[in-house]
Design an enzyme around this catalytic site. Structure first.
Site: not given
Ligand code: NAD
Ligand code: LMR
Length: 336
Positions: A160, A188
């Site tokens: 962000d 967030h």
């Molecule tokens: P994704 O689905 O591509 O990958 C997630 C991975 O986590 C998968 O491979 C899944 O098998 C694995 N997983 C699930 N449970 C697990 C566990 N208990 N232990 C280990 N691994 C496990 O998702 P992504 O796009 O990589 O996003 C991951 C997370 O990050 C999501 O919750 C998404 O919303 C979040 N995210 C946060 C931000 C932020 O700014 N804070 C930004 C983008 C995404």
């Molecule tokens: C983001 O900010 O891009 C991530 O947290 C993914 C989402 O769910 O928005």
């Protein structure tokens, strides 16, 4: 050369993981002189994909990478790590808010909080990326308490922060390096408060405030705020997947600043346990402006908040308190 750092990435078979592991492995986070051993954790059904990522990392032939371990159990993953990037969790789909993931994801962070307490070092530092990131970090810290201090837990609002910086630079007609000290306050989520009141912009060789550089207060107090608050949703709408490249880059920025420090006169946004600063209830994982020195973050004190800012901060605080209570109830219900 220094001894290798042991760095865990959870969800390493996922989208963010795929971008993140290369950046850590090639020295973008801990530096070109700091070797690392990467520990990749995912769930057992993803074991083959994880092994594919491990093969690719090996094939990158990186001088900083001293080992890659691909594992599907928490004990192997969390033992003796120095840093944990907790990414593994379900991402939201179109139309969802991040807090809709709470029930599904919070149990992961309860279990990993316990694993941190059981197998990691008291000095281990943690960034939670998996959503809802602030509340997941709160839960992980709660279950690791007694072994690892709460201040070693953080959640990612750097994405962000980077989004806000980029928008101010675009609107002011300057480069990213000319903008500093934007702030993301709170969660967030779509209640976060992107605040540029204290930001500085180098325009035409002299430093000015962001309001003068942008020259459009109405935009800064309206469309700019919602653009940053809803950027994640805008990306999901277009990609049909949540942000991954920019999220991985932001996670690297967050840990690099925590590890090496922030430049003089600059702060970054990190969601960290509140110590009561700015009236935020103690213990909530709340995004603040922080500076870092010697591996320790400090909340920037004494910033003036007007009524507009206070109202926005109150709204995001309320949401975090509600999420905390819901997460605690979900954890109490779960046997794991
Ligand atoms: P994704 O689905 O591509 O990958 C997630 C991975 O986590 C998968 O491979 C899944 O098998 C694995 N997983 C699930 N449970 C697990 C566990 N208990 N232990 C280990 N691994 C496990 O998702 P992504 O796009 O990589 O996003 C991951 C997370 O990050 C999501 O919750 C998404 O919303 C979040 N995210 C946060 C931000 C932020 O700014 N804070 C930004 C983008 C995404
Ligand atoms: C983001 O900010 O891009 C991530 O947290 C993914 C989402 O769910 O928005």
């Amino acid at each position: 050369m220094a001894a290798p750092l042991r760095v865990l990435v959870t969800g390493a078979a996922g989208q963010i993981g795929y971008s993140l592991v290369l950046q850590i492995a090639k020295g973008d986070v801990f530096g070109a002189d700091q070797p690392v051993v990467l520990v990749l954790l995912d769930i057992p059904p993803m074991a083959a994909v994880l092994e594919g990522v491990q093969f690719e990392l090996t094939d990158c032939a990186l001088t900083t990478l001293r080992g890659v371990e691909a594992v599907t159990d928490e004990k192997s993953a969390f033992t003796n790590i120095d840093y944990a990037f907790l990414v593994g969790a379900m991402p939201r789909k179109e139309g969802m808010e991040r807090k809709d993931l709470l029930a599904a994801n919070v149990r992961i962070f309860k279990s990993q909080g316990k694993a941190l307490a059981d197998f990691s070092k008291p000095t281990t530092k943690v960034i939670v990326v998996g959503n809802p990131a602030n509340t997941n970090a709160f839960i992980a810290a709660k279950y690791a308490a007694g072994k690892i201090p709460a201040r070693n837990f953080s959640a990612m609002t750097r994405l962000d922060h980077n989004r806000a910086t980029a928008q101010v630079a675009l609107k002011s007609g300057v480069t990213i390096g000319d903008v500093k000290n934007v702030i993301i306050w709170g969660n967030h989520s779509s209640t976060q408060f992107p605040d540029v009141k204290h930001a500085k912009v180098n325009k035409g060789g002299s430093e000015t405030d962001a309001y003068s550089a942008v020259g459009d207060s109405a935009w800064l107090q309206g469309p700019f705020i919602s653009l940053v608050q809803k950027r994640g949703a805008a990306i999901i709408e277009r990609r049909k997947l949540s942000s991954a490249m920019s999220a991985a880059k932001a996670a690297c920025d967050h840990i690099r600043n925590w590890h090496v420090g922030t430049p003089a006169g600059e702060w970054v946004s990190m969601a960290v346990p509140s110590d009561g600063s700015y009236g935020i209830p103690e213990g909530l994982i709340f995004s603040f402006p922080v500076t870092v020195e010697g591996g320790e973050w400090k909340i920037v004190q004494g910033l003036d908040l007007d009524d507009f800012a206070k109202a926005k901060i109150a709204a995001t605080t309320k949401e975090l308190e509600e999420e905390r209570d819901e997460a605690l109830a979900a954890c109490a219900d779960s046997k794991q």
